[in-house]
Each structure stands twice: as structure tokens, then as C-alpha cells.
Design a protein around this motif. Structure first.
Motif, PDB file in Angstrom:
ATOM      1  N   THR A 190      -4.259  15.425  29.601  1.00 44.08           N
ATOM      2  CA  THR A 190      -5.569  15.771  29.057  1.00 44.08           C
ATOM      3  C   THR A 190      -6.042  14.706  28.064  1.00 44.08           C
ATOM      4  OG1 THR A 190      -4.853  18.057  29.220  1.00 44.08           O
ATOM      5  CG2 THR A 190      -6.863  17.660  27.967  1.00 44.08           C
ATOM      6  N   LEU A 191      -5.127  14.296  27.150  1.00 39.86           N
ATOM      7  CA  LEU A 191      -5.505  13.346  26.101  1.00 39.86           C
ATOM      8  C   LEU A 191      -5.834  11.964  26.663  1.00 39.86           C
ATOM      9  CD1 LEU A 191      -2.985  14.195  23.246  1.00 39.86           C
ATOM     10  CD2 LEU A 191      -5.464  14.529  23.226  1.00 39.86           C
ATOM     11  N   ILE A 192      -5.019  11.475  27.610  1.00 41.18           N
ATOM     12  CA  ILE A 192      -5.214  10.117  28.123  1.00 41.18           C
ATOM     13  C   ILE A 192      -6.470  10.059  29.002  1.00 41.18           C
ATOM     14  CG2 ILE A 192      -3.751  10.218  30.218  1.00 41.18           C
ATOM     15  CD1 ILE A 192      -3.604   7.344  27.699  1.00 41.18           C
ATOM     16  N   LYS A 193      -6.800  11.194  29.611  1.00 41.47           N
ATOM     17  CA  LYS A 193      -8.033  11.258  30.413  1.00 41.47           C
ATOM     18  C   LYS A 193      -9.247  11.200  29.489  1.00 41.47           C
ATOM     19  CE  LYS A 193     -10.225  11.612  34.270  1.00 41.47           C
ATOM     20  NZ  LYS A 193     -10.106  10.517  35.259  1.00 41.47           N
ATOM     21  N   THR A 194      -9.226  12.004  28.420  1.00 43.51           N
ATOM     22  CA  THR A 194     -10.361  12.052  27.495  1.00 43.51           C
ATOM     23  C   THR A 194     -10.514  10.736  26.729  1.00 43.51           C
ATOM     24  OG1 THR A 194      -9.270  14.130  26.997  1.00 43.51           O
ATOM     25  CG2 THR A 194     -11.439  13.838  26.073  1.00 43.51           C
ATOM     26  N   ARG A 195      -9.390  10.203  26.236  1.00 38.64           N
ATOM     27  CA  ARG A 195      -9.487   9.046  25.354  1.00 38.64           C
ATOM     28  C   ARG A 195      -9.601   7.716  26.096  1.00 38.64           C
ATOM     29  NH1 ARG A 195      -4.947  10.442  20.717  1.00 38.64           N
ATOM     30  NH2 ARG A 195      -5.688  12.549  20.293  1.00 38.64           N
ATOM     31  N   GLU A 196      -8.896   7.589  27.227  1.00 36.28           N
ATOM     32  CA  GLU A 196      -8.844   6.288  27.899  1.00 36.28           C
ATOM     33  C   GLU A 196      -9.372   6.355  29.334  1.00 36.28           C
ATOM     34  OE1 GLU A 196      -7.836   3.596  26.261  1.00 36.28           O
ATOM     35  OE2 GLU A 196      -7.056   4.609  24.465  1.00 36.28           O
ATOM     36  N   ASN A 197      -9.762   7.542  29.774  1.00 37.41           N
ATOM     37  CA  ASN A 197     -10.198   7.775  31.155  1.00 37.41           C
ATOM     38  C   ASN A 197      -9.151   7.300  32.171  1.00 37.41           C
ATOM     39  OD1 ASN A 197     -11.915   8.810  33.090  1.00 37.41           O
ATOM     40  ND2 ASN A 197     -13.029   6.860  33.339  1.00 37.41           N
ATOM     41  N   ARG A 198      -7.925   7.610  31.914  1.00 36.33           N
ATOM     42  CA  ARG A 198      -6.843   7.247  32.827  1.00 36.33           C
ATOM     43  C   ARG A 198      -6.152   8.506  33.314  1.00 36.33           C
ATOM     44  NH1 ARG A 198      -5.679   1.819  32.728  1.00 36.33           N
ATOM     45  NH2 ARG A 198      -7.010   0.801  31.208  1.00 36.33           N
ATOM     46  N   ASN A 199      -5.579   8.394  34.501  1.00 38.74           N
ATOM     47  CA  ASN A 199      -4.842   9.539  35.052  1.00 38.74           C
ATOM     48  C   ASN A 199      -3.352   9.368  34.787  1.00 38.74           C
ATOM     49  OD1 ASN A 199      -7.093  10.905  36.211  1.00 38.74           O
ATOM     50  ND2 ASN A 199      -7.128   9.317  37.783  1.00 38.74           N
ATOM     51  N   LEU A 200      -2.742  10.429  34.328  1.00 37.68           N
ATOM     52  CA  LEU A 200      -1.305  10.370  34.055  1.00 37.68           C
ATOM     53  C   LEU A 200      -0.554  10.623  35.359  1.00 37.68           C
ATOM     54  CD1 LEU A 200       0.573  10.050  31.551  1.00 37.68           C
ATOM     55  CD2 LEU A 200       0.862  12.524  31.648  1.00 37.68           C
ATOM     56  N   ASP A 201       0.544   9.891  35.554  1.00 35.15           N
ATOM     57  CA  ASP A 201       1.326  10.041  36.779  1.00 35.15           C
ATOM     58  C   ASP A 201       2.675  10.722  36.548  1.00 35.15           C
ATOM     59  OD1 ASP A 201      -0.415   8.452  38.675  1.00 35.15           O
ATOM     60  OD2 ASP A 201      -0.096   6.979  37.076  1.00 35.15           O
ATOM     61  N   ILE A 202       3.336  10.340  35.445  1.00 34.28           N
ATOM     62  CA  ILE A 202       4.724  10.763  35.239  1.00 34.28           C
ATOM     63  C   ILE A 202       4.941  11.140  33.770  1.00 34.28           C
ATOM     64  CG2 ILE A 202       7.160   9.936  35.326  1.00 34.28           C
ATOM     65  CD1 ILE A 202       6.117   7.770  37.356  1.00 34.28           C
ATOM     66  N   CYS A 203       5.916  12.014  33.524  1.00 35.99           N
ATOM     67  CA  CYS A 203       6.409  12.226  32.161  1.00 35.99           C
ATOM     68  C   CYS A 203       7.927  12.077  32.183  1.00 35.99           C
ATOM     69  CB  CYS A 203       6.022  13.605  31.631  1.00 35.99           C
ATOM     70  SG  CYS A 203       6.784  13.958  30.028  1.00 35.99           S
ATOM     71  N   LEU A 204       8.455  11.251  31.290  1.00 34.50           N
ATOM     72  CA  LEU A 204       9.909  11.084  31.170  1.00 34.50           C
ATOM     73  C   LEU A 204      10.305  11.232  29.709  1.00 34.50           C
ATOM     74  CD1 LEU A 204      12.758  10.177  32.266  1.00 34.50           C
ATOM     75  CD2 LEU A 204      12.075   7.850  31.634  1.00 34.50           C
ATOM     76  N   LEU A 205      11.216  12.177  29.440  1.00 35.34           N
ATOM     77  CA  LEU A 205      11.767  12.328  28.084  1.00 35.34           C
ATOM     78  C   LEU A 205      13.272  12.068  28.183  1.00 35.34           C
ATOM     79  CD1 LEU A 205       9.769  15.543  27.141  1.00 35.34           C
ATOM     80  CD2 LEU A 205       9.267  13.205  26.420  1.00 35.34           C
TER      81      LEU A 205
END
Lengths: 303, 263
Positions: B106-121
Motif C-alpha cells: 500500500t505504502l510503496i504504491k501511494t508514495r512511489e507508484n510501484r508494485n510490490l512483488d515480494i516480502c522477505l524477513l
């Protein structure tokens, strides 16, 4: 309180007497004592550790620290209480109140001076400044240039204290922030070489200001085993002169006793760091004697 | 004597002035440090609590405890990182990865207009269980005691492949979302699928992770070779607390993200 006044009046009285008899050779050498109490890396630890804590069971706590400090102040007239940085971050007290309570409690304990640790930037340089009205003591840091920041003119390089007629100069040193703290937190704070800065500071305090005691309040870290040449308190002590005492922080080093190192002029420098989280308070007592210039080795250091 | 009480600074200042003035006027010899004594004073229970400090802290402590202990969400089943699903995932890891993915997306779409692909912790970053029953903000502090913050890094497909190989080599159920890694019987990477599509070596992928890992934590060096880095200035703990406030019951997520293919 009465005892302290009494001692101060007595000191003034004896100075008067000595003044009148200063040419007499039979006058006993007068001695004075300065007591330095210090903490580092308390990291918002206000409550003692739980009784079942695996590392520090039932240790620390601000209310107990205050009692300890109060006890020393009752016994000693000339106490300076110092902190070597990283007051902030480590318990929900910081997350909830941003350091307000830490500064208020340190003010109640009558801290005299502190330097800034890297974690003191955790809420940004603005977050730090926001809490400063709660601190009734100053912060010093000589190798951070705050010229283009909100701390310009607020965090000064050094501070001079007068105790019992003695002049004590204390300057601060901070660690390189790049790589340790986000740039958007420390902003335009410029980090300068700690060694060069320390040498200039020590010279100024010792020779221009003619301080009787020169103390460095450092957040550089005690030593880096894997990077022995990285700037640390040990490297600093060896490379400089005119510093009597380095009070350190950052590496959370639990020294069993103060460390003694030779400076660039072959004189002894004391380095001390007391771990972290308000588990210990360090204490260094300096006894001064009139007219007895210490030659190399004539100083007795007991640690 | 209360610690907050101020000494009479005017008087002591005057006394100091007198002392100094007298010493200077008479040309008295200077003072030199001749003896130094140092020691460590441990703060143990042998020191009683200073009442002024104790009374001052009390309302702050009460407020924090009340806030930390207020129930945010219910957990229907204990989530423990030591209980794995086929060795490669855990219910707590799946939950944290999915929640972090959604917030970061949600944040990266709003702030940078990018789509997130992966999350790694990282598996090591989960510091406590989420026990069955009421979940509080204190639980979030226990699960995530560090001040790590959420970051998004842009990696080339070939670096994402390195990521998959790292996970296969480490043999740890690192929390993962948005990606499916299929391993062969020797635990070598066979295929990597991102958002349902096969990995393309030249494509740029956006990965949500923590600043700790970006800065070299857990030897995830591939994260340091990012073509772009976005600091979302959002603490991971706050990601979890905010999510806990949004839902009534935590989901138990058993979907597999890393699969070993039997021959």
C-alpha cells in the motif's frame, strides 16, 4: 545540605587563612577532591531488570541510581555527574514519551553534563531538540558540526565547571553517524575527525583555559577488536595528550575497573566505561594537592 | 533530603568566587592531581528507591502498562516459530510476512507508484511466540523488540535468484510472501515463481524487508546490491500493532512458500 555548606564555608575560611600565611613555609599542603560519577548507554532503562532476568537480575533502576548518587553527594562536596550518551532507546518509555522522562529523571538526579550517542538521534535531530527543555543540564560534542542544524549554538563543544576553586574542562566526542544512523535523522550534522578535534580541545582546555582537570566525554566506543585502528577511546588516549580522563560509551563495555593507558607524551590517561542500561555507576576521585606538580609516575592511581 | 532540591547556588557561587579571588590575589601555588581512585558501583537492590523518582515515574509506568496490556486481537492457536510446516514455513512467519507485504504494498504504491512483488524477513528476527488467547501491544514488543523499520529494495531478477539460493542453502524458514520457491530432492532451487509468474533474470522486482537485513544482517548480501532503496519510515513493530488493531482474530496461515518436490 548543611554539611555541604559547612564544607564550602570551611574551604573559604581556610583559603583566607592560607592567603594570610602564604609566605610561611610551615603551612600544611592543602588538598582538594573532585568526585566524578558517570553513566553511559542507559538506553531508557528506568525500571530495574526483573528478578528472573537471565543477565541482570534485579539490577539497575533510576530510583536506586538516584539513592546511590544522593549517598555520594552526602559524603563528597565536589561531585560532577556525567553521561556518555545513548540516553534514548531501549524500553517503551522511549517509544511512548520520546525521551521526556529520561531527561526529567536525569535533571532530578542533577546530572551536570552529557554527550550525544548515536541513539540520541533515533527520533531525529528535531526529536532530540524537542526534549531538550526537559533537561536541566547541557550536552557537549566537539566533533559534530551542528552549524546547519537545529542544534546550532545549543550543543556546544565543551563546558567548564568550577568546583572548590578548581577548574574542570569537559568536552564531548561523538561517533561517525554515517552507516549507523539514517541521514534523514541526523540531517546536516557534520562529523569531524575525533582525534584532531580532541587534541585541539585538550590543548585549549589545558593551556588556554588553564583547567586543572580535562575530561573527555566520548561515545566513540572502548575498542574494536576486529578493527584495532578504528577510532576508539584506546586509540584516542594513545594519540593525544593533556586529557586526564576519558569517560566512554557505545560499545556497552563492562570494564571491571578503570583502564590506564599512556598518552602521546607518556603520561597516564584513565579510561572508564560502565557497561549499559544503568547497571553500574562509575566513580573516579581526583585528589589535588597545592604546589605538588605531578611528575611522570608521581601520581598514585588506584583502581 | 529530596534529590530534586536545589542547593543554594548563589551562596556557593559567592564562596567559590571568594576562594578563587583570594587564591589568585595571594599568588598561591596551583593545585595538581596527585592521587586518583576509580571504582565501579553496581546498582543493586541494596540501594533503596528514591521516593521522588519513584513517585515521578509511577504515572508514566501505569499509562504504558495499561496501553501495552489492552487487548488488540484474539489469537485462536499458539503460533511458534519452532513449529514448522514441512520445515520451510511457520504460521507466525507466514502471518508476519503477509501482513508486512500488505502494508508495504500500500505504502510503496501511494508514495512511489510501484508494485510490490515480494516480502522477505528473517526467521531469527521473530523473538517470541504469539500465544493462544488475547494479543496485546506488549506481544508485538516481545515478537519484535528491535527498532527495525520497513524498507523496500528493487532487485534484478538474478539477485532474486540469489535470494532463493540463499534460503535453500540456509535451510531456515525465513518469512516469505509473494514468491514460491520449488526445490529438488537435494534442496537445490528448481523454479522460482513471483506473483504467479516465472522469475525473469532481467526484470526489476520490489522486495519489502527490514533495514537490518538491507544493512547486511544475517549475511543477506544480495539485498545490498539493490538498484533502488526506499525507506518507508515505518517500524516493523508498528506494522504489527496497526494490523492487530484492524482485525478481530488472527488468521492461521498454512500456505507453503517453499516446496520440496519429491522425485
Amino acid at each position: 545540605m548543611k554539611r555541604r555548606e559547612f564544607i564550602q564555608k570551611t574551604a573559604a575560611g581556610s583559603a583566607l587563612v592560607l592567603g594570610g600565611l602564604s609566605l610561611s613555609s610551615f603551612a600544611e599542603p592543602e588538598t582538594k577532591k573532585i568526585t566524578i560519577l558517570h553513566t553511559n548507554d542507559v538506553h531508557s532503562h528506568i525500571d530495574p531488570f526483573p528478578i528472573d532476568d537471565p543477565k541482570f537480575p534485579n539490577m539497575g533502576g533510576a530510583a536506586r541510581r538516584a539513592s546511590l548518587i544522593e549517598q555520594v553527594r552526602r559524603e563528597e562536596p565536589n561531585v560532577l555527574l556525567l553521561d556518555a550518551g545513548d540516553v534514548f532507546q531501549g524500553t517503551p518509555y522511549f517509544n511512548y514519551y520520546g525521551g521526556e522522562l529520561e531527561f526529567k529523571l536525569m535533571s532530578m538526579m542533577q546530572y551536570d553534563l552529557a554527550t550525544m550517542g548515536n541513539h540520541d538521534f533515533d527520533n531525529g535531530i528535531d526529536g532530540f531538540k524537542l526534549q531538550l527543555p526537559h533537561a536541566k543540564f547541557d550536552f557537549v560534542c566537539a566533533n559534530y558540526n551542528f552549524k546547519n542544524t537545529v542544534l546550532d549554538g545549543i550543543v556546544k563543544p565543551y563546558k567548564i565547571f568550577y568546583k572548590d576553586g578548581l577548574k574542570i574542562g569537559i568536552f564531548g566526542l561523538g561517533i561517525e553517524l554515517n552507516g549507523l544512523v539514517n541521514k534523514n535523522l541526523y540531517k546536516e550534522t557534520v562529523y569531524n575527525d575525533p582525534i584532531g578535534t580532541a587534541q585541539d580541545m585538550a590543548r585549549t582546555l589545558r593551556h588556554t583555559e588553564k583547567c586543572d582537570l580535562v575530561i573527555c566525554l566520548s561515545h566513540l566506543g572502548f575498542i574494536y577488536a576486529n578493527e584495532p585502528n578504528k577510532v576508539s577511546d584506546l586509540v584516542l588516549a594513545r594519540a593525544t595528550k593533556d586529557i586526564d580522563l576519558i569517560i566512554g560509551g557505545h560499545t556497552h563495555t563492562f570494564l571491571t575497573k578503570p583502564y590506564i593507558e599512556k598518552n602521546s607524551a607518556g603520561e597516564e590517561v584513565i579510561i572508564n566505561q560502565v557497561g549499559c542500561y544503568g547497571i553500574n555507576v562509575g566513580r573516579i576521585d581526583f585528589t589535588f594537592e597545592k604546589g605538588k606538580k605531578s611528575k611522570m609516575g608521581s601520581k598514585t592511581i588506584s583502581v | 533530603m529530596r534529590i530534586s532540591k536545589k542547593y543554594n547556588t548563589y551562596r556557593s557561587g559567592f564562596v567559590l568566587f571568594l576562594t578563587t579571588a583570594l587564591l589568585i590575589s595571594c599568588g598561591a601555588p596551583a593545585f595538581y592531581a596527585t592521587a586518583i581512585e576509580g571504582k565501579k558501583l553496581p546498582i543493586s537492590a541494596e540501594y533503596s528507591n528514591n521516593h521522588a523518582i519513584e513517585d515521578y515515574v509511577a504515572p508514566y509506568r501505569t499509562h504504558i502498562n495499561k496501553d501495552l496490556d489492552s487487548v488488540l486481537v484474539y489469537c485462536p492457536e499458539t503460533m511458534d516459530k519452532t513449529n514448522t510446516i514441512n520445515g520451510w514455513q511457520t504460521t507466525i512467519g507466514n502471518l508476519l510476512a503477509d501482513v508486512t507485504f500488505d502494508k508495504a504494498a500500500t505504502l510503496i504504491k501511494t508514495r512511489e507508484n510501484r508494485n510490490l512483488d515480494i516480502c522477505l524477513l528473517n526467521h531469527g528476527g521473530i523473538r517470541s511466540v504469539i500465544a493462544k488467547g488475547p494479543v496485546t501491544a506488549r506481544t508485538a514488543f516481545e515478537v519484535m523488540p528491535f527498532e527495525n523499520s520497513l524498507m523496500v529494495v528493487a532487485l534484478k531478477g538474478e539477485q532474486v535468484m540469489e535470494m532463493a539460493q540463499y534460503i535453500a542453502r540456509e535451510k531456515k524458514p525465513h518469512p516469505l510472501a509473494g514468491m514460491l520457491i520449488v526445490l529438488d530432492e537435494n534442496d537445490s532451487v528448481k523454479t522460482v515463481t513471483i506473483q504467479g509468474k516465472p522469475l525473469q533474470p532481467e526484470k526489476i522486482y520490489n522486495i519489502a524487508t527490514s533495514d537490518y537485513l538491507v544493512n547486511g544482517g544475517d549475511s543477506m548480501t544480495f539485498l545490498g546490491n539493490a538498484v533502488a532503496t526506499y525507506d518507508l519510515t515505518y517500524k516493523l513493530r508498528d506494522v504489527y500493532i496497526d494490523y492487530f488493531k484492524e482485525v478481530d482474530t488472527l488468521p492461521i496461515i498454512r500456505t507453503e512458500r517453499i516446496v520440496t518436490q519429491k522425485p
